[in-house]
Every structure is written in C-alpha cells, then in structure tokens.
Design an enzyme around this catalytic site. Sequence first.
Site, PDB file in Angstrom:
ATOM      1  N   LYS A 104      -8.002  17.622  -5.370  1.00  0.00           N
ATOM      2  CA  LYS A 104      -7.040  16.897  -6.218  1.00  0.00           C
ATOM      3  C   LYS A 104      -7.769  15.728  -6.854  1.00  0.00           C
ATOM      4  O   LYS A 104      -8.559  15.051  -6.181  1.00  0.00           O
ATOM      5  CB  LYS A 104      -5.845  16.406  -5.396  1.00  0.00           C
ATOM      6  CG  LYS A 104      -4.868  15.567  -6.235  1.00  0.00           C
ATOM      7  CD  LYS A 104      -3.550  15.341  -5.528  1.00  0.00           C
ATOM      8  CE  LYS A 104      -3.563  14.210  -4.524  1.00  0.00           C
ATOM      9  NZ  LYS A 104      -3.926  12.890  -5.070  1.00  0.00           N
TER      10      LYS A 104
ATOM     11  N   GLU B 139      -7.261  12.397  -9.929  1.00  0.00           N
ATOM     12  CA  GLU B 139      -6.268  11.593 -10.652  1.00  0.00           C
ATOM     13  C   GLU B 139      -6.626  11.497 -12.137  1.00  0.00           C
ATOM     14  O   GLU B 139      -7.798  11.390 -12.483  1.00  0.00           O
ATOM     15  CB  GLU B 139      -6.204  10.186 -10.034  1.00  0.00           C
ATOM     16  CG  GLU B 139      -5.770  10.201  -8.589  1.00  0.00           C
ATOM     17  CD  GLU B 139      -5.630   8.797  -7.985  1.00  0.00           C
ATOM     18  OE1 GLU B 139      -5.715   7.801  -8.740  1.00  0.00           O
ATOM     19  OE2 GLU B 139      -5.432   8.719  -6.767  1.00  0.00           O
TER      20      GLU B 139
ATOM     21  N   ASP C 142      -8.548  15.169  -1.585  1.00  0.00           N
ATOM     22  CA  ASP C 142      -8.614  14.227  -2.698  1.00  0.00           C
ATOM     23  C   ASP C 142     -10.066  13.935  -3.057  1.00  0.00           C
ATOM     24  O   ASP C 142     -10.902  13.742  -2.164  1.00  0.00           O
ATOM     25  CB  ASP C 142      -7.959  12.899  -2.287  1.00  0.00           C
ATOM     26  CG  ASP C 142      -6.630  12.689  -2.961  1.00  0.00           C
ATOM     27  OD1 ASP C 142      -6.376  13.307  -4.015  1.00  0.00           O
ATOM     28  OD2 ASP C 142      -5.828  11.893  -2.425  1.00  0.00           O
TER      29      ASP C 142
ATOM     30  N   ASP D 137      -6.739  10.455  -0.200  1.00  0.00           N
ATOM     31  CA  ASP D 137      -7.573   9.254  -0.056  1.00  0.00           C
ATOM     32  C   ASP D 137      -6.703   8.067   0.369  1.00  0.00           C
ATOM     33  O   ASP D 137      -7.217   6.971   0.619  1.00  0.00           O
ATOM     34  CB  ASP D 137      -8.406   8.970  -1.310  1.00  0.00           C
ATOM     35  CG  ASP D 137      -7.563   8.730  -2.550  1.00  0.00           C
ATOM     36  OD1 ASP D 137      -6.324   8.889  -2.478  1.00  0.00           O
ATOM     37  OD2 ASP D 137      -8.145   8.400  -3.609  1.00  0.00           O
ATOM     38  N   SER D 138      -5.391   8.310   0.502  1.00  0.00           N
ATOM     39  CA  SER D 138      -4.512   7.313   1.139  1.00  0.00           C
ATOM     40  C   SER D 138      -5.003   6.990   2.544  1.00  0.00           C
ATOM     41  O   SER D 138      -4.595   5.989   3.134  1.00  0.00           O
ATOM     42  CB  SER D 138      -3.072   7.844   1.207  1.00  0.00           C
ATOM     43  OG  SER D 138      -3.043   9.141   1.773  1.00  0.00           O
TER      44      SER D 138
ATOM     45  N   GLU E  11       3.517  11.032  -9.513  1.00  0.00           N
ATOM     46  CA  GLU E  11       3.796   9.940  -8.571  1.00  0.00           C
ATOM     47  C   GLU E  11       4.481   8.762  -9.240  1.00  0.00           C
ATOM     48  O   GLU E  11       4.016   8.269 -10.288  1.00  0.00           O
ATOM     49  CB  GLU E  11       2.474   9.468  -7.918  1.00  0.00           C
ATOM     50  CG  GLU E  11       2.698   8.294  -6.951  1.00  0.00           C
ATOM     51  CD  GLU E  11       1.566   8.059  -5.969  1.00  0.00           C
ATOM     52  OE1 GLU E  11       0.586   8.820  -5.953  1.00  0.00           O
ATOM     53  OE2 GLU E  11       1.692   7.077  -5.198  1.00  0.00           O
TER      54      GLU E  11
END
Length: 267
Positions: free
Chosen positions: A115, A117, A85, A46-47, A184
């Site tokens: 993925k 978070e 993401d 999602d960057s 991270e």
Amino acid sequence: MVAAKKVTSVALRERKGEKIAAVTAYDVAFARLADRALVDIVLVGDSLGMVVQGLQNTLPVTLDEMIYHCRMVARGVERAHVVADMPFLSYQASLEDGVRAAGRLLKEGVAESVKLEGGAEVAGLVARLSAIGIPVMGHVGMTPQSVHKFGGFKVQGRTDAQAQSILAGARALADAGAYAVVVENVPPALAAEITRAVAIPTIGIGAGPACDGQVLVMHDLLGLDPDWSPRFARRYAELGRDAIAAFAAYVADVRAGKFPSDKETAR
Ligand code: KIV
C-alpha cells in the site's frame, strides 16, 4: 481440516460492492487472531510507528522495520490477504526506489501486496509495480505521511478543490492498476462519490459507510489504549483496561504469596 480459501488481491478486486473487513496487525499473535476471525485483509500499517513505537507520526518508520513486522504477521496468517505499507521516503524519490522497496516487502517481508499513499503523483509507480507483478492498494484523503503538509491529522476534502483533487487521485490509481484504494478521513459524501467513480473497492477509515470496505487500526478496535481512540473508531473490546486489571491481579498475587500455587510449580 480443510484449508481456508486464501484471499488474494485478484479476489478482492472483484469484490466491488461487497463489504470487505480489514484490520491492521503488527505481530504474529494478533495477526493469527484476526485471521481466525475471518478478516479479509491484514494490513501491516506504518501506523506501527505510532501504536507500537510510540512516535508522534509515521514518518520515521523505516523499510527494514516494515519488513521485520510484516514477516511476523505473515507467519500468523493463513487466509487473509497480507498488505504491507510502503513507509515514507521508500518510494517518493524515484520509481527505482519504489520498485526496490516494494520488492523487498514481498521478497523479505512475505507481503502479498503493498500500500502506498498519494494520488496522481504516484500513479506511474502503481502502473510499474502492477506491470511487474506487485499488486498495489492505493491510499487517498488524509494520508498520514503528509501530516506536515496538512498541518495535522485533519479531515481532507472539505473544499471543492481538495475534493476534486482526491477524486482525481483515486481515479488515477484505479486507471494505473491498483486493486483497491483506502479512503481516509474525508467527508462521507466525497467517499461515496469516489466509491461510485472507481471500479475498484474503496476501503474507508473515518470516511463513512458508503465505502466498499472498512479498515481500523487494531489498537483502536480492541481498546488497547484505555484512555483514547479516534472519534471514528469503534471499540469492540477494552483490552487495555483488561490488561491493566490482569497485571494488577498478578502483582497482588505475587505480593500476597498466592502465586505460584503447587499446581503452577515444577515437579
Ligand atoms: O498505517 C495504517 O495503519 C494505515 C491504515 C490506518 C489505513 O494506513
């Protein structure tokens, strides 16, 4: 030509202690190039909100946008494992939201795993997804979707309490069935401790060399922004500068009447 052996979440899970190379990609062209270079994991991060859309953070990225980019990436990849993401608010409000969002990323985005978070607070969802056949990669430490809670994209896990909570989160993800976990922007000693503590591979970014693998944002690795990259990234190319030079050479040729030549003209 013999087809390359597909990298699966099962194979990745078994590569604890080996070095796994992951990189982000957001479209078919770069996904194809990364795959040809034998990266193990192509992450549709999602960057993309920041490096593709020009946003300040990843929070506005939508599930439909992730699916759109993931579908393009999946078309370019034959060998690497394709991870998508889960964007902000596609899984935090309820288990059902999370299952539907992850399902859409596999069904419509053609991702092979997702993925998400967080630590212990998302372990229930990780267990549910794993149980229904959706492999999950976790993500702990400086999780960008919590940028406002952190007061910026700052190193996490410097205090003992933070470090213990991140470590517990990684353990909870592994216990819930995650096949790997991104770590991270934490101090390298903490990343090393997490790597020792969990039986699944850790994939580091800004977390030092002890992790089982590494991931970089494609734009940082390729030097696509000529003026900036994060301190922890290594620039393996200067494509940003090369692109400016190529555009400028084209502009000069057009203005001088040197392009197109005879050879470059239809007959
Ligand atoms: O969104 C992303 O690209 C990521 C990586 C930086 C790990 O989450």
